[in-house]
Design a protein around this motif. Structure first.
Motif, PDB file in Angstrom:
ATOM      1  N   ALA A  25      46.594  34.933  39.922  1.00 47.21           N
ATOM      2  CA  ALA A  25      47.994  35.009  38.882  1.00 47.21           C
ATOM      3  C   ALA A  25      47.711  33.868  38.153  1.00 47.21           C
ATOM      4  CB  ALA A  25      48.752  35.943  39.156  1.00 47.21           C
ATOM      5  N   GLY A  26      47.781  34.087  37.044  1.00 43.65           N
ATOM      6  CA  GLY A  26      48.064  32.835  35.795  1.00 43.65           C
ATOM      7  C   GLY A  26      47.503  33.173  34.449  1.00 43.65           C
ATOM      8  N   GLU A  27      47.096  31.917  33.659  1.00 48.96           N
ATOM      9  CA  GLU A  27      46.957  32.602  32.195  1.00 48.96           C
ATOM     10  C   GLU A  27      45.680  31.975  31.844  1.00 48.96           C
ATOM     11  OE1 GLU A  27      47.595  30.431  28.016  1.00 48.96           O
ATOM     12  OE2 GLU A  27      48.306  29.341  29.705  1.00 48.96           O
ATOM     13  N   LEU A  28      45.121  33.345  31.106  1.00 48.11           N
ATOM     14  CA  LEU A  28      43.636  32.858  30.774  1.00 48.11           C
ATOM     15  C   LEU A  28      43.272  31.520  29.863  1.00 48.11           C
ATOM     16  CD1 LEU A  28      42.492  36.699  30.078  1.00 48.11           C
ATOM     17  CD2 LEU A  28      41.161  34.872  32.146  1.00 48.11           C
ATOM     18  N   VAL A  29      42.462  30.421  30.007  1.00 48.38           N
ATOM     19  CA  VAL A  29      41.949  29.761  29.406  1.00 48.38           C
ATOM     20  C   VAL A  29      41.140  29.500  28.955  1.00 48.38           C
ATOM     21  CG1 VAL A  29      44.282  28.543  30.614  1.00 48.38           C
ATOM     22  CG2 VAL A  29      41.993  28.294  31.712  1.00 48.38           C
ATOM     23  N   GLU A  30      40.475  30.220  29.718  1.00 46.25           N
ATOM     24  CA  GLU A  30      38.764  29.760  29.063  1.00 46.25           C
ATOM     25  C   GLU A  30      37.941  31.429  29.047  1.00 46.25           C
ATOM     26  OE1 GLU A  30      37.685  28.131  27.753  1.00 46.25           O
ATOM     27  OE2 GLU A  30      38.443  25.521  27.643  1.00 46.25           O
ATOM     28  N   ILE A  31      36.878  31.752  28.409  1.00 46.94           N
ATOM     29  CA  ILE A  31      36.460  33.000  28.772  1.00 46.94           C
ATOM     30  C   ILE A  31      34.795  33.117  28.386  1.00 46.94           C
ATOM     31  CG2 ILE A  31      36.169  35.668  27.757  1.00 46.94           C
ATOM     32  CD1 ILE A  31      38.717  35.477  27.230  1.00 46.94           C
ATOM     33  N   TYR A  32      33.916  32.792  29.148  1.00 45.81           N
ATOM     34  CA  TYR A  32      32.907  32.673  29.382  1.00 45.81           C
ATOM     35  C   TYR A  32      31.525  33.640  28.969  1.00 45.81           C
ATOM     36  CZ  TYR A  32      34.451  28.636  31.957  1.00 45.81           C
ATOM     37  OH  TYR A  32      35.545  27.408  31.728  1.00 45.81           O
ATOM     38  N   VAL A  33      32.084  35.327  28.697  1.00 42.93           N
ATOM     39  CA  VAL A  33      31.113  36.065  28.916  1.00 42.93           C
ATOM     40  C   VAL A  33      31.665  37.413  27.856  1.00 42.93           C
ATOM     41  CG1 VAL A  33      30.471  35.929  31.402  1.00 42.93           C
ATOM     42  CG2 VAL A  33      32.434  37.783  30.872  1.00 42.93           C
ATOM     43  N   GLN A  34      30.549  37.778  27.334  1.00 45.88           N
ATOM     44  CA  GLN A  34      31.232  38.977  26.244  1.00 45.88           C
ATOM     45  C   GLN A  34      30.562  40.187  26.839  1.00 45.88           C
ATOM     46  OE1 GLN A  34      33.243  38.443  23.892  1.00 45.88           O
ATOM     47  NE2 GLN A  34      33.673  36.743  24.139  1.00 45.88           N
ATOM     48  N   ASN A  35      30.435  41.291  26.332  1.00 49.35           N
ATOM     49  CA  ASN A  35      29.592  43.008  26.860  1.00 49.35           C
ATOM     50  C   ASN A  35      28.572  42.704  25.712  1.00 49.35           C
ATOM     51  OD1 ASN A  35      32.430  44.591  27.982  1.00 49.35           O
ATOM     52  ND2 ASN A  35      32.913  44.139  25.622  1.00 49.35           N
ATOM     53  N   GLU A  41      23.699  36.055  38.999  1.00 49.27           N
ATOM     54  CA  GLU A  41      25.070  35.867  40.304  1.00 49.27           C
ATOM     55  C   GLU A  41      26.037  34.119  40.012  1.00 49.27           C
ATOM     56  OE1 GLU A  41      25.265  36.254  45.019  1.00 49.27           O
ATOM     57  OE2 GLU A  41      23.350  36.596  44.445  1.00 49.27           O
ATOM     58  N   GLY A  42      26.891  34.285  40.239  1.00 49.39           N
ATOM     59  CA  GLY A  42      27.624  33.040  40.474  1.00 49.39           C
ATOM     60  C   GLY A  42      28.535  32.284  39.335  1.00 49.39           C
ATOM     61  N   ALA A  43      27.636  32.687  37.523  1.00 52.92           N
ATOM     62  CA  ALA A  43      27.853  32.372  36.757  1.00 52.92           C
ATOM     63  C   ALA A  43      29.408  32.467  36.325  1.00 52.92           C
ATOM     64  CB  ALA A  43      27.127  33.566  35.611  1.00 52.92           C
ATOM     65  N   PRO A  44      29.883  31.357  35.093  1.00 51.61           N
ATOM     66  CA  PRO A  44      31.567  32.130  35.339  1.00 51.61           C
ATOM     67  C   PRO A  44      31.764  33.184  34.586  1.00 51.61           C
ATOM     68  CG  PRO A  44      30.397  29.774  34.189  1.00 51.61           C
ATOM     69  CD  PRO A  44      29.223  30.171  35.206  1.00 51.61           C
ATOM     70  N   ILE A  45      32.644  33.544  34.927  1.00 49.37           N
ATOM     71  CA  ILE A  45      33.498  35.006  33.529  1.00 49.37           C
ATOM     72  C   ILE A  45      34.761  34.013  32.807  1.00 49.37           C
ATOM     73  CG2 ILE A  45      34.669  36.765  33.136  1.00 49.37           C
ATOM     74  CD1 ILE A  45      32.430  37.993  35.782  1.00 49.37           C
ATOM     75  N   ALA A  46      35.570  33.387  33.397  1.00 51.10           N
ATOM     76  CA  ALA A  46      36.720  33.085  33.242  1.00 51.10           C
ATOM     77  C   ALA A  46      37.347  32.165  33.665  1.00 51.10           C
ATOM     78  CB  ALA A  46      37.703  34.349  32.587  1.00 51.10           C
ATOM     79  N   LYS A  47      37.730  31.112  32.946  1.00 48.01           N
ATOM     80  CA  LYS A  47      38.750  30.184  33.714  1.00 48.01           C
ATOM     81  C   LYS A  47      40.966  30.496  33.639  1.00 48.01           C
ATOM     82  CE  LYS A  47      39.953  24.885  34.604  1.00 48.01           C
ATOM     83  NZ  LYS A  47      38.678  23.549  33.998  1.00 48.01           N
ATOM     84  N   ILE A  48      40.598  30.379  34.843  1.00 51.83           N
ATOM     85  CA  ILE A  48      42.387  31.161  35.249  1.00 51.83           C
ATOM     86  C   ILE A  48      43.176  29.084  35.259  1.00 51.83           C
ATOM     87  CG2 ILE A  48      44.575  32.058  35.966  1.00 51.83           C
ATOM     88  CD1 ILE A  48      41.983  34.070  36.968  1.00 51.83           C
ATOM     89  N   ASP A  49      44.453  29.170  34.489  1.00 53.02           N
ATOM     90  CA  ASP A  49      45.830  28.470  34.431  1.00 53.02           C
ATOM     91  C   ASP A  49      45.996  28.873  35.939  1.00 53.02           C
ATOM     92  OD1 ASP A  49      47.417  26.354  35.047  1.00 53.02           O
ATOM     93  OD2 ASP A  49      48.031  26.450  32.840  1.00 53.02           O
ATOM     94  N   ASN A  50      45.821  28.107  36.902  1.00 51.07           N
ATOM     95  CA  ASN A  50      46.608  28.537  38.078  1.00 51.07           C
ATOM     96  C   ASN A  50      47.169  26.641  39.185  1.00 51.07           C
ATOM     97  OD1 ASN A  50      43.986  28.130  39.314  1.00 51.07           O
ATOM     98  ND2 ASN A  50      44.278  29.174  41.363  1.00 51.07           N
ATOM     99  N   GLN A  51      47.030  26.380  37.392  1.00 51.22           N
ATOM    100  CA  GLN A  51      47.531  24.578  38.585  1.00 51.22           C
ATOM    101  C   GLN A  51      48.520  25.289  39.369  1.00 51.22           C
ATOM    102  OE1 GLN A  51      45.316  22.170  37.867  1.00 51.22           O
ATOM    103  NE2 GLN A  51      46.644  21.460  39.734  1.00 51.22           N
TER     104      GLN A  51
END
Length: 338
Positions: A25-35, A41-51
């Motif tokens: 759980a956390g804040e979405l700080v990066e979004i890498y994909v669109q519809n 396989e393995g490509a980033p979809i999003a980054k979550i701040d779970n520091q």
């Protein structure tokens, strides 16, 4: 043999569908994909701040490593005591009880080291997982239903997007129990959409009934159906029943009385009404399961003057009659289909 074809409705879906949810759980700080985007396989979809979780896991890992060091020092001290007492024990200068107590303490200390190392390994795995889970990665496919919001909060139950596989399409449909019993893995189905037909084979059968529809779900993999849209409804047909070595009569030769089927047979210049039991049918024939033995001549007439006991003359394919009588009729021998 005779085959009975059933028409059904099905829904086209990708062969593989992945519902992407985060593991932290956390804040979405990066979004890498669109519809509509194709991802490997393995490509980033999003980054979550779970520091916070990462920092907590790191502290636990450091504390576990410190415990390993402390337990290792205690075990080394206990083993030194055993090493010093061993010559004394062997020379008889100390009692067996004293030596055993020291040796048991060394064994216990060694066990504590093993336990501390296991805890440290678990803490390390948790730390590495928290770091890894910060970036959500994709299976290979096409991104759909991406509904992420930058700086929005997500939990482990949040669906970030759906990724559909790039493999073959499948059609899913439901059948009754009677039809299910006659279906087999690999059986051919035909799908029709917008005037185009696609062939497929059944790849999934289940005897678990759908509680909502009361039917049994079936899945077939389609060939060359990339043009079909996911979620679209299609017509499909399949062989729902088959009878080998069946006794067949023409559809046009079967009549009904009170809902009971019968045929007219020809014998010695007279018509005889014979009630039959029918099985499956196609556009041209009925399967007869009872009432005929296959030796009869079935009357297939164009006239309404046929009745039980009527005198008839048989008309052959050339229009020739076998004998004079009040009514002309054609006959067809019953036959068993291979």
């Amino acid at each position: 043999s005779i085959e009975q074809t059933t028409a059904l409705m099905g829904t086209v879906q990708p062969s593989d569908t992945y519902y992407i949810t985060p593991k932290v759980a956390g804040e979405l700080v990066e979004i890498y994909v669109q519809n509509g985007q194709t991802v490997e396989e393995g490509a980033p979809i999003a980054k979550i701040d779970n520091q916070k979780q990462i920092d907590a896991a790191k502290s636990q890992m450091e504390a576990a490593n410190a415990s390993v060091q402390a337990a290792s020092q205690q075990a080394a001290t206990a083993q030194d005591a055993v090493n010093r007492m061993t010559p004394l024990y062997e020379s008889g200068d100390i009692s067996v009880q004293s030596y055993n107590q020291t040796a048991n303490s060394a064994k216990a200390a060694a066990s504590q080291v093993d336990a501390a190392k296991a805890q440290a390994a678990s803490a390390k795995l948790n730390y590495e997982s928290q770091v890894e889970f910060a970036t959500v990665t994709a299976p290979a496919g096409v991104v759909q239903n991406q509904n992420m919001t930058l700086h929005g909060m997500v939990s482990q139950s949040s669906q970030l997007c759906v990724i559909t596989g790039t493999g073959a399409k499948v059609v899913k449909f439901n059948v009754t129990e009677d039809v299910l019993q006659n279906l087999t893995m690999g059986q051919i189905v035909t799908v029709e959409k917008n005037g185009t037909s696609y062939s497929g084979t059944i790849t999934k059968l289940t005897k678990l009934v759908d509680p909502q529809s009361g039917l049994f779900p079936v899945e077939a993999t389609l060939s060359g159906a990339g043009a079909l849209s996911d979620g679209s409804s299609t017509k499909l047909s399949l062989v729902a029943a088959k009878a080998d070595h069946a006794l067949l009569v023409p559809v046009d030769a079967v009549y009904y009385s009170g809902g009971n089927p019968y045929v007219y047979t020809y014998e010695n210049g007279l018509v005889k009404r014979v009630f039959i039991t029918t099985g499956i049918s196609d556009d041209q024939h009925y399967e007869v399961t009872d009432g005929l033995d296959g030796t009869e001549q079935i009357v297939n007439s164009w006239t309404d003057d046929i009745y039980d006991g009527a005198e008839v003359r048989i008309v052959d394919a050339n229009g020739q009659t076998t004998e004079d009588a009040s009514t002309g009729a054609e006959t067809e021998e019953t036959h068993a289909a291979d």
